[in-house]
Design a protein around this motif. Structure first.
Motif, PDB file in Angstrom:
ATOM      1  N   GLN A 155       0.465  -1.032   0.007  1.00  0.00           N
ATOM      2  CA  GLN A 155       0.083  -0.126  -0.048  1.00  0.00           C
ATOM      3  C   GLN A 155       0.934   1.128   0.065  1.00  0.00           C
ATOM      4  O   GLN A 155       0.587   2.271  -0.691  1.00  0.00           O
ATOM      5  CB  GLN A 155      -0.846  -0.188   1.221  1.00  0.00           C
TER       6      GLN A 155
ATOM      7  N   PHE B 196       0.217   4.614   5.249  1.00  0.00           N
ATOM      8  CA  PHE B 196      -1.006   3.374   5.533  1.00  0.00           C
ATOM      9  C   PHE B 196      -1.162   2.943   6.868  1.00  0.00           C
ATOM     10  O   PHE B 196       0.185   2.783   7.470  1.00  0.00           O
ATOM     11  CB  PHE B 196      -0.699   2.491   4.402  1.00  0.00           C
TER      12      PHE B 196
ATOM     13  N   THR C 244       2.613   1.507  -3.327  1.00  0.00           N
ATOM     14  CA  THR C 244       1.671   1.853  -4.217  1.00  0.00           C
ATOM     15  C   THR C 244       1.241   3.344  -4.674  1.00  0.00           C
ATOM     16  O   THR C 244       1.028   4.017  -5.379  1.00  0.00           O
ATOM     17  CB  THR C 244       0.660   0.811  -4.397  1.00  0.00           C
ATOM     18  N   THR C 245       0.581   3.540  -3.340  1.00  0.00           N
ATOM     19  CA  THR C 245       0.016   4.941  -3.028  1.00  0.00           C
ATOM     20  C   THR C 245       0.931   6.024  -2.981  1.00  0.00           C
ATOM     21  O   THR C 245       0.659   7.377  -3.264  1.00  0.00           O
ATOM     22  CB  THR C 245      -0.965   4.898  -1.983  1.00  0.00           C
ATOM     23  N   GLN C 246       1.921   5.703  -2.340  1.00  0.00           N
ATOM     24  CA  GLN C 246       3.118   6.593  -1.943  1.00  0.00           C
ATOM     25  C   GLN C 246       2.472   7.464  -0.906  1.00  0.00           C
ATOM     26  O   GLN C 246       3.043   8.517  -0.921  1.00  0.00           O
ATOM     27  CB  GLN C 246       3.760   7.314  -3.191  1.00  0.00           C
ATOM     28  N   GLU C 247       1.805   6.986  -0.029  1.00  0.00           N
ATOM     29  CA  GLU C 247       1.263   7.605   0.947  1.00  0.00           C
ATOM     30  C   GLU C 247       1.365   6.711   2.322  1.00  0.00           C
ATOM     31  O   GLU C 247       1.236   5.639   2.137  1.00  0.00           O
ATOM     32  CB  GLU C 247      -0.092   8.080   0.829  1.00  0.00           C
TER      33      GLU C 247
END
Length: 707
Positions: A302, A310, A305-308
């Motif tokens: 996660q 999680f 993929t999102t580079q945020e």
């Protein structure tokens, strides 16, 4: 012949009127008293028809009453109870039994036991609630009988009752019926009204408590998650600037050791290979493992993929540990390229504040906490729910509740309120429906017993009073038959005094009823006032930190928001300080947690002594961290003020047993002089950044930023 036809037409008209009355009363005259429990008055028409109509027409009224009653309840059992009441009363009336005695006898001997059996065995109510509901329904039936008798006095038709009782009633029966209508009926109605009000107010109060508890606990969990999330994000931002694994390990150790919520931390590369582990205990384990990878872990995927950042659901620890954790992962980015993650395994027991849970459960409120996958994180012990099992709300029903939602857990209904935070965690606060009516059940049953005793006393009084009133007439009959002398007749012939005694008796009875109502209302008011005072005490207690008596974090957030708006609107300079005791974990590890508590108390007392402005708000923000909103009125220099606090802590010490403990404090200060548009949460973030700078720069110092 013509007279007979007129009587028949009149009977049919009365029959039609009673049929319409039965249908109308059942359809529109029902009164909700406790939740969905309602009083129905259609049986008034059926009982009245026994007294005023021939049997064939009376049965038509009964059918209209039962049919309309079934259309409302769709319950053959309660319809059967009403049918039994009709035929029971009809039989006793034909046996020349007083009408009210017949109605009362039915509900005491057949109606109440039958209703209790239906409620307990067929409606799945417990015995206590069944008894409460059954007594209410029985009083409803008795009230219908009283209303039927009252209407009977005014119905313009030939009484069928006289066909079975051609003799005139005894005067004691007339007085008895009058007392029932004038005393018992108002007493029952007043009892039902006041208990309904009490139950309704109690339900609303408990519902508000559940909602408030759900929101408060939601806020506690959200604060802990956000605090740890900020820690991980800050670590990721810093690690991407560090050149060596040694530096990264040192930083990770510092972060892990300074945050009691974190069980372990790790750094991975872009492929998911673990490169750094902290704290030292886990670093030793890591050194013995080969090719440890988290590439397949959901939190890595996660974050990559999102580079945020999680936040995971509750996980069972693997690899480095076996504790239940919540994984927080933040991507490490360098020049826009993903180069790995920082992951912190936060302890589940730190995310869920068990002290707050204990306070709720001690107040009779059960709690269920689920994560963003609806898995149970925590549930009160008496709910007997399995941890980490999926939880789904199963709506239920309870007849004593009107507006509060109900859910079912293992066949047991609970009132509940729920809230969901931005991370998908759900908090359910529950209370058993019995909390609504338990406080009034004993009182209600006591009233029922009082009514029974009162009914017996009224019967004895009516017989005695009738004897006194009729005695002059009996004496007159004896005088005419030459059985009583004039000397004996005259003293007992002053019937006006006896009637005056009856009048005084009725007035006294009404005064008793009014005093009863007044006392009952006073009791309700007193209990309401006591509950309000208790709520105020609970609110004050909830705003204070138990150890230091400073405001807690929740109270600070509320009070500081108001003060911030006031200061910003007046553009008065102010400052926000975040202070943290240096190496506090070392103090605890060296001298014990009680010594650490003494250090926290020492800092709290110093802060309280030095903050005197109207808008200065001092609070314990969490653990060894403190926060102050400083009013810089009268040209108050916030830097000098904060430095005086820091220096006082530096030169002071805490004497604990034989130990002389010295410690220091790091401070992060934001001084607002020009930009008054920044919201409070942004100012707290800036102060936290300055505190972090002070910590990183060697501790025991103050870092300031002016805005």
């Amino acid at each position: 012949m013509k007279k007979t036809n007129n009587a028949a037409v009149r009977d049919w008209l009365v029959c039609a009127l009673l049929c319409l009355s039965a249908i109308g009363l059942n359809a529109f005259g029902n009164i909700a008293i406790y939740g969905t429990i309602e009083l129905y008055f259609g049986s008034i028409a059926a009982l009245l028809s026994i007294l005023v109509l021939p049997l064939r027409l009376s049965l038509l009224v009964l059918l209209a009453s039962l049919g309309s009653f079934y259309s409302q309840l769709a319950n053959f059992y309660f319809v059967g109870v009403q049918a039994l009441e009709y035929f029971f009363v009809l039989t006793l009336v034909r046996l020349k039994i007083n009408f009210l005695v017949a109605v009362f006898s039915f509900w005491l001997s057949i109606g109440l036991p039958s209703t209790l059996s239906i409620l307990h065995f067929l409606s799945d109510q417990n015995l206590r609630s069944s008894l409460f509901t059954g007594v209410t329904i029985s009083l409803n039936g008795f009230v219908c009988g009283i209303f039927a008798l009252f209407a009977y006095w005014f119905v313009p038709t030939v009484s069928q009752f006289k066909r079975f009782n051609p003799k005139a009633p005894r005067f004691s029966n007339v007085v008895f019926e009058l007392c029932i209508v004038s005393v018992i009926l108002p007493t029952i109605l007043v009892t039902l009204v006041f208990t309904w009000q009490s139950a309704d107010e109690t339900e609303k109060r408990i519902s508000k408590e559940l909602v408030s508890a759900s929101l408060q606990f939601d806020e506690i969990i959200t604060d802990r998650i956000e605090h740890n999330l900020h820690t991980v994000i800050s670590a990721a931002e810093t690690i991407q600037t560090l050149p060596s694994l040694k530096n990264k390990g040192a930083l990770l150790n510092a972060v892990a050791n300074s945050n009691d919520d974190i069980e372990s931390m790790l750094v991975s590369d872009a492929l998911g290979n673990v490169t750094v582990v902290a704290p030292e205990a886990y670093a030793d384990i890591f050194s013995n493992l080969e090719n440890l990878t988290i590439a397949q872990r959901n939190y890595f995927q996660q974050a990559k993929t999102t580079q945020e950042a999680f936040i995971s659901k509750v996980l069972e620890g693997r690899g480095l540990g076996s504790l239940d954790i919540v994984a927080i992962a933040a991507p490490i980015m360098r020049d826009g390229e993903f180069i790995g993650i920082v992951q912190a395994a936060t302890k589940l027991e730190r995310v869920v504040n068990f002290d707050a849970l204990d306070r709720l459960e001690n107040n009779g409120i059960d709690v269920i906490v689920t994560d963003n996958a609806n898995a149970i994180v925590y549930s009160s012990l008496n709910l007997e729910l399995d941890r980490k099992s999926l939880f789904e709300v199963q709506r239920s029903f309870n007849p004593f509740l009107r507006d509060t939602p109900v859910l079912d857990i293992s066949g047991t209904p609970f009132m509940y309120a729920s809230s969901q935070n931005r991370y998908g965690w759900n908090i359910y606060t529950l209370a058993p429906p019995s909390k609504v009516f338990t406080s009034i059940v004993n009182y209600f049953l006591y009233i029922g017993l009082t009514l029974l005793v009162l009914l017996i006393l009224i019967g004895l009084m009516a017989n005695r009073l009738a004897t006194k009133i009729t005695r002059p007439l009996v004496n007159l009959e004896g005088f005419l038959e030459r059985k009583i002398s004039v000397d004996k007749l005259l003293p007992e012939s002053t019937i006006s005094r006896e009637m005056e005694a009856v009048t005084h008796s009725l007035i006294t009875a009404r005064e008793v009823s009014e005093n009863f109502q007044k006392n009952l209302k006073q009791q309700v008011d007193d209990k309401t006032k006591a509950l309000e005072e208790l709520n105020l005490k609970l609110l004050e207690s909830s705003q204070r930190d138990a150890l230091t008596n400073l405001y807690n974090r929740g109270a600070f957030d509320q009070l500081a928001l108001v003060a911030h708006e006031s200061l910003a609107s007046q553009q008065r300079p102010f400052a926000l300080l975040l202070a943290d005791i240096d190496f506090f974990k070392k103090v605890n590890d060296t001298f014990g947690h009680q010594a650490g508590d003494h250090c926290i108390i020492e800092v709290a007392e110093a802060l309280q002594e030095m903050c005197h402005q109207e808008h200065d708000i001092v609070a314990r923000y969490g653990g060894e961290e403190f926060i102050i909103l400083i009013d810089c009125a009268d040209s108050k220099d916030p830097v000098a003020f904060v430095e005086s606090i820091r220096q006082r802590i530096e030169v002071g010490h805490v004497q604990y047993n034989e130990h002389r403990i010295k410690f220091t404090m790091s401070c992060g200060l934001v001084s607002v002089q020009d930009d008054f548009s920044l919201p409070l949460d942004r100012l707290i973030t800036i102060a936290d950044e300055q505190l972090y700078t002070s910590k990183r720069s060697g501790r025991n110092q103050t870092t300031i930023r002016v805005v």
